[in-house]
Design an enzyme around this catalytic site. Structure first.
Site, short mmCIF file in Angstrom:
data_model
loop_
_atom_site.label_atom_id
_atom_site.label_comp_id
_atom_site.label_asym_id
_atom_site.label_seq_id
_atom_site.Cartn_x
_atom_site.Cartn_y
_atom_site.Cartn_z
N GLY A 12 -4.60 -1.92 13.91
CA GLY A 12 -4.69 -1.67 12.48
C GLY A 12 -4.20 -2.88 11.69
CG ASP A 13 -1.50 -2.80 9.47
OD1 ASP A 13 -1.76 -2.08 8.50
OD2 ASP A 13 -0.62 -2.52 10.32
N GLY A 15 -7.03 -6.24 7.93
CA GLY A 15 -7.69 -6.69 6.71
C GLY A 15 -9.00 -5.96 6.48
CE LYS A 16 -8.79 -0.59 9.35
NZ LYS A 16 -7.52 -1.23 9.75
N GLY A 17 -9.72 -3.60 4.43
CA GLY A 17 -10.08 -3.40 3.04
C GLY A 17 -10.96 -4.51 2.53
N GLY A 40 -3.67 2.38 4.91
CA GLY A 40 -4.09 1.90 3.61
C GLY A 40 -4.79 0.56 3.71
CG HIS A 41 -8.42 -0.13 2.69
ND1 HIS A 41 -8.82 0.95 3.44
CD2 HIS A 41 -9.03 -0.01 1.50
CE1 HIS A 41 -9.65 1.69 2.73
NE2 HIS A 41 -9.79 1.13 1.55
CB THR A 42 -4.78 -4.53 -0.34
OG1 THR A 42 -3.57 -3.85 -0.04
CG2 THR A 42 -4.68 -5.17 -1.71
CB THR A 128 3.42 7.05 7.84
OG1 THR A 128 2.50 8.13 8.06
CG2 THR A 128 2.81 5.75 8.32
CD GLN A 223 -4.86 5.38 11.13
OE1 GLN A 223 -5.93 5.88 11.40
NE2 GLN A 223 -4.05 5.94 10.26
CB THR A 300 5.10 2.13 5.49
OG1 THR A 300 4.70 0.90 6.11
CG2 THR A 300 4.32 3.28 6.08
CE LYS A 330 -4.20 -10.81 6.24
NZ LYS A 330 -2.85 -10.23 6.15
#
Length: 423
Positions: A12-13, A15-17, A40-42, A128, A223, A300, A330
């Site tokens: 996860g994390d 950069g899927k957003g 979450g995603h940004t 979480t 995720q 989180t 990235k």
């Protein structure tokens, strides 16, 4: 585009957003098929940042229908808060559609999540504490409450009464927690229902008809593969199936409908919470990846654990998901490093292995075996053509492709929409 799946190929994390926002521009429907507000995603649009934890990223495009499918679990409070946040910033949310089979996260789920994680002590999973796991437990135990229940208030209250009585036995008897009142929960949830029930739709049929009509449908994962309940690093996993396999069960669309399966991978790797991590970095390079890459959880705020790219794990993700392509994110974060490393294999009990080992004990005992490649100094933020990347950056990309057996077709070189290379 057809039917395209985008999900995390790591922990996860990834950069899927950023990635799902890119594909959403071409989509007619964007579907969230698993998980809840534990992920979450940004999305960054110019100077604005939108942090989403539940609503699919397609909501940012006026012509797109965002869908929350049956494989998800939804906390109505979080859903409405996210809708309100978007509306306050000029994003219309009335197009959202929610499957009637989507399960509800209840207050007692959050309470159970908290006490169970606390009780684990040193063996904690890193949840979480948002009630995700207990909600999925009720789903599997066939005792959960679903979106469709909100359409029948009397039936909802009757089911809630039974559920609360059962949960109070556990919470009070085993953990000494204060009891919940079914009437108070029922009043609160039915007060929220008037905003939610108009969005409830047979989303399986909606998606099916759209695909028959030739629409572009994006299936958006949360995720990552290594957090999959079946194929991840159990028990340090989530409670659903975030990989490609979760699409069909989570949406009610058959596997033959899928055209493209895209795994998102960072040019390095991170994970949140506890669990084994063969390529984890505890030095200044790791700190640099966290600082430059902004490696803090959207939901989180927790600092992510950084590490060199794990090609053994990525090779595994390619295999278990039948990836047709990789979206590498990235790459720009690695600029300025003299040396870039990637683990091409593990050393386990004196043997070198190239495939991801089954069982948590084997992963904990695995030592990463690295290939070192020369780094590059150049800032990649303005690069838009693959041929304009520094030679060492191209060599790194091509080394990854060769090692994992899947093409890297997209490369992000920054967080904004336009900072992208398409090969």
């Amino acid at each position: 585009m057809g039917a395209t799946v985008v999900f995390g190929a790591q922990w996860g994390d990834e950069g899927k957003g950023r990635v799902t926002d890119y594909f959403s521009e071409q989509a007619d429907i964007v579907v969230r098929y698993a998980g809840g507000n534990n992920a979450g995603h940004t999305i960054i649009i110019g100077k604005e940042r939108f942090a989403l934890s539940l609503i699919p990223s397609g909501v940012m495009y006026p012509g797109v229908t965002p869908v929350i499918a049956a494989g998800c679990v939804v906390d109505p409070e979080v859903l409405l808060a996210e809708m309100d946040m978007l509306e306050s910033r000029g994003v219309e949310t009335g197009r959202l559609r929610i499957s009637p089979a989507t399960h509800l996260i209840m207050p007692y789920h959050r309470a159970l999540d908290e006490v169970l994680e606390t009780r684990r002590g040193a063996l904690r999973i890193g949840t979480t504490k948002k009630g995700i796991g207990p909600a999925y437990q009720d789903k599997i135990a066939r005792s959960g409450l679903r979106m469709i229940d909100l359409l029948d208030p009397a039936g909802f209250l009757a089911k809630l009464e039974t559920a609360v009585a059962d949960k109070n036995v556990v919470l009070q008897g085993a953990y000494g927690s204060p009891p919940f009142r079914a009437d108070a929960i029922g009043e609160h949830y039915l007060a929220m229902a008037h905003r939610i029930t108009p969005l409830i739709t047979d989303t399986s049929l909606l998606i099916h008809r759209a695909l028959v009509d030739g629409a572009n449908v994006l299936f958006e994962g949360a995720q990552g593969t290594l957090l999959d309940i079946d194929h991840g690093t159990y028990p340090f996993v989530t409670s659903s199936s975030p990989g490609a396999g979760g699409v069909t069960s989570g949406t009610g669309i058959g596997p033959k409908a899928l055209d493209e399966i895209v795994g998102v991978s960072k040019a390095y790797i991170t994970r949140v919470g506890t669990g084994p991590f063969p390529t984890e970095l505890f030095d200044a390079v790791g700190d640099r990846l966290v600082d430059v890459g902004g490696e803090y959880g959207v939901v989180t705020g927790r600092r992510r654990r950084p590490g060199w790219l794990d090609l053994v794990a990525l090779r595994y993700a390619v295999r278990v998901n039948s990836l047709t392509a990789i979206f590498l994110t990235k790459l720009d974060v690695l600029s300025g490093l003299d040396v870039v490393k990637a683990a091409h294999s593990y050393r386990l009990h004196g043997e070198v292995i190239t495939e991801f080992p089954p069982g948590i004990a084997n992963l904990e005992a695995s030592e990463a075996v690295y290939t070192e490649l020369p780094g590059w100094e150049e800032d990649l933020g303005e690069v838009r053509r693959y041929s304009d990347l520094p030679g060492n950056a191209r060599s790194y990309v091509e080394f990854i492709e060769d090692q994992v057996g899947a093409p890297i077709r997209w490369i992000s070189v920054g967080p904004e929409r336009q900072q992208l290379i398409e090969r």
